[in-house]
Design an enzyme around this catalytic site. Sequence first.
Site, PDB file in Angstrom:
ATOM      1  N   ASN A   1       0.856  -1.194   0.000  1.00 48.80           N
ATOM      2  CA  ASN A   1       0.000   0.000   0.000  1.00 48.80           C
ATOM      3  C   ASN A   1       0.889   1.240   0.000  1.00 48.80           C
ATOM      4  O   ASN A   1       1.467   1.598   1.017  1.00 48.80           O
ATOM      5  CB  ASN A   1      -0.894  -0.047   1.250  1.00 48.80           C
ATOM      6  CG  ASN A   1      -1.716   1.213   1.411  1.00 48.80           C
ATOM      7  OD1 ASN A   1      -1.834   2.017   0.486  1.00 48.80           O
ATOM      8  ND2 ASN A   1      -2.298   1.383   2.598  1.00 48.80           N
ATOM      9  N   TRP A   2       0.957   1.870  -1.162  1.00 47.67           N
ATOM     10  CA  TRP A   2       1.871   3.023  -1.294  1.00 47.67           C
ATOM     11  C   TRP A   2       1.321   4.288  -0.640  1.00 47.67           C
ATOM     12  O   TRP A   2       2.043   5.280  -0.527  1.00 47.67           O
ATOM     13  CB  TRP A   2       2.130   3.323  -2.772  1.00 47.67           C
ATOM     14  CG  TRP A   2       2.861   2.247  -3.503  1.00 47.67           C
ATOM     15  CD1 TRP A   2       3.401   1.088  -2.980  1.00 47.67           C
ATOM     16  CD2 TRP A   2       3.158   2.219  -4.902  1.00 47.67           C
ATOM     17  NE1 TRP A   2       3.999   0.355  -3.976  1.00 47.67           N
ATOM     18  CE2 TRP A   2       3.867   1.027  -5.162  1.00 47.67           C
ATOM     19  CE3 TRP A   2       2.882   3.087  -5.961  1.00 47.67           C
ATOM     20  CZ2 TRP A   2       4.309   0.680  -6.449  1.00 47.67           C
ATOM     21  CZ3 TRP A   2       3.316   2.742  -7.235  1.00 47.67           C
ATOM     22  CH2 TRP A   2       4.026   1.559  -7.466  1.00 47.67           C
ATOM     23  N   LYS A   3       0.035   4.275  -0.300  1.00 43.13           N
ATOM     24  CA  LYS A   3      -0.595   5.479   0.263  1.00 43.13           C
ATOM     25  C   LYS A   3      -0.368   6.658  -0.697  1.00 43.13           C
ATOM     26  O   LYS A   3      -0.372   6.446  -1.906  1.00 43.13           O
ATOM     27  CB  LYS A   3      -0.079   5.738   1.681  1.00 43.13           C
ATOM     28  CG  LYS A   3      -0.159   4.455   2.525  1.00 43.13           C
ATOM     29  CD  LYS A   3       0.027   4.653   3.984  1.00 43.13           C
ATOM     30  CE  LYS A   3      -0.114   3.308   4.693  1.00 43.13           C
ATOM     31  NZ  LYS A   3      -0.062   3.398   6.145  1.00 43.13           N
TER      32      LYS A   3
ATOM     33  N   HIS B   1      -9.560   0.995   4.701  1.00 41.74           N
ATOM     34  CA  HIS B   1      -8.282   1.208   5.410  1.00 41.74           C
ATOM     35  C   HIS B   1      -8.516   2.189   6.555  1.00 41.74           C
ATOM     36  O   HIS B   1      -9.326   3.118   6.432  1.00 41.74           O
ATOM     37  CB  HIS B   1      -7.240   1.752   4.428  1.00 41.74           C
ATOM     38  CG  HIS B   1      -5.870   1.785   5.026  1.00 41.74           C
ATOM     39  ND1 HIS B   1      -5.462   2.786   5.870  1.00 41.74           N
ATOM     40  CD2 HIS B   1      -4.832   0.910   4.937  1.00 41.74           C
ATOM     41  CE1 HIS B   1      -4.215   2.531   6.268  1.00 41.74           C
ATOM     42  NE2 HIS B   1      -3.819   1.414   5.716  1.00 41.74           N
TER      43      HIS B   1
ATOM     44  N   GLU C   1      -6.931   4.647   7.528  1.00 38.41           N
ATOM     45  CA  GLU C   1      -6.723   6.059   7.165  1.00 38.41           C
ATOM     46  C   GLU C   1      -7.931   6.594   6.390  1.00 38.41           C
ATOM     47  O   GLU C   1      -8.242   7.788   6.455  1.00 38.41           O
ATOM     48  CB  GLU C   1      -5.407   6.203   6.379  1.00 38.41           C
ATOM     49  CG  GLU C   1      -4.213   6.014   7.313  1.00 38.41           C
ATOM     50  CD  GLU C   1      -2.929   5.542   6.646  1.00 38.41           C
ATOM     51  OE1 GLU C   1      -2.813   5.613   5.407  1.00 38.41           O
ATOM     52  OE2 GLU C   1      -2.038   5.088   7.393  1.00 38.41           O
TER      53      GLU C   1
ATOM     54  N   GLU D   1      -5.278  -4.855  10.520  1.00 38.99           N
ATOM     55  CA  GLU D   1      -4.214  -3.869  10.700  1.00 38.99           C
ATOM     56  C   GLU D   1      -4.485  -3.046  11.955  1.00 38.99           C
ATOM     57  O   GLU D   1      -5.271  -2.091  11.916  1.00 38.99           O
ATOM     58  CB  GLU D   1      -4.171  -2.913   9.510  1.00 38.99           C
ATOM     59  CG  GLU D   1      -3.873  -3.560   8.189  1.00 38.99           C
ATOM     60  CD  GLU D   1      -3.366  -2.520   7.195  1.00 38.99           C
ATOM     61  OE1 GLU D   1      -2.224  -2.679   6.738  1.00 38.99           O
ATOM     62  OE2 GLU D   1      -4.072  -1.548   6.921  1.00 38.99           O
TER      63      GLU D   1
ATOM     64  N   GLY E   1       2.578   2.369  10.518  1.00 38.47           N
ATOM     65  CA  GLY E   1       3.518   3.468  10.334  1.00 38.47           C
ATOM     66  C   GLY E   1       4.264   3.867  11.594  1.00 38.47           C
ATOM     67  O   GLY E   1       4.933   4.893  11.626  1.00 38.47           O
TER      68      GLY E   1
ATOM     69  N   SER F   1       3.523  -2.077  10.127  1.00 35.76           N
ATOM     70  CA  SER F   1       4.974  -2.105  10.312  1.00 35.76           C
ATOM     71  C   SER F   1       5.613  -3.443   9.946  1.00 35.76           C
ATOM     72  O   SER F   1       6.601  -3.856  10.545  1.00 35.76           O
ATOM     73  CB  SER F   1       5.351  -1.684  11.741  1.00 35.76           C
ATOM     74  OG  SER F   1       4.955  -0.336  11.973  1.00 35.76           O
TER      75      SER F   1
ATOM     76  N   GLY G   1       2.909  -1.148   4.187  1.00 36.61           N
ATOM     77  CA  GLY G   1       2.927   0.266   3.843  1.00 36.61           C
ATOM     78  C   GLY G   1       4.346   0.734   3.556  1.00 36.61           C
ATOM     79  O   GLY G   1       4.879   0.539   2.466  1.00 36.61           O
TER      80      GLY G   1
END
Length: 250
Positions: A12-14, A98, A100, A169, A175, A212, A233
């Site tokens: 997941n590159w965000k 997700h 976020e 997650e 992160g 992570s 991520g």
Amino acid sequence: MSVGRRPLVAGNWKMHKTAVEARDFCVALAGLVDSGAPVDVAVCPPFTALQASSDALAGTEVAVYAQNVHEADAGAHTGEVSAAMLIDAGADGALVGHSERRAAGDTDAQVAARVRAGIDAGLLVVMCCGESIDTRRAGETEEWVTRQVREGLAQATAADIDRLVIAYEPIWAIGTGETATPDQAQEACAIVRAVASEVVDGQRLRVLYGGSVNPGNAAELMACPDVDGALVGGASLDPESFAAIVAAAA
Ligand code: PGA
């Protein structure tokens, strides 16, 4: 990981990488992953880099997933992207729910509608769930994850099993560099599987751990019996590091 379930590692590159950067990454990754390895691999670029990624990965086994999908086919939804548009841009799948996105306002009802819309359009959907540190400290992780999985699968049916993956997650591990222990990951992924079994065949469902994950901890996390891969991520932004996690899954 169980013998019957093929592992999946998704990056997941965000909000990272332009189209040119995505293309360069994909070309490098294609040269690093063993195409015969028994693992599914996907990258999740931002919407603007889907097409470039899909073009760069054409002819490889690496799939391309979007980071979200809207539940409507079309309409007055400024800033949103439909499943048909994602497929048009070369996407094979999409993340949904997700943490976020949930923090930005996506609700459980939207997550359920997006799971449905994505699968109906032919996408593989990775539905994400996970608790905050406050929820964990309060001893309410099981209740929280149970509710998120039940509500997220509210419109799913048993026939969706081949297009559905769930990623656990924990928000406190995303992160932060603070990974869940293998025992914590196993316990929560087993809960996810048990709850999802109310709707789909739990023995076939792939449940990923995310938070992570890096080349140093991936193997022990994915060795857990109910962890069938990883949603990665930060460590997915570099082709070598992502390929090392893919190799750990294989
Ligand atoms: P992280 O992110 O690996 O950087 O913790 C995981 C994710 O949010 O999917």
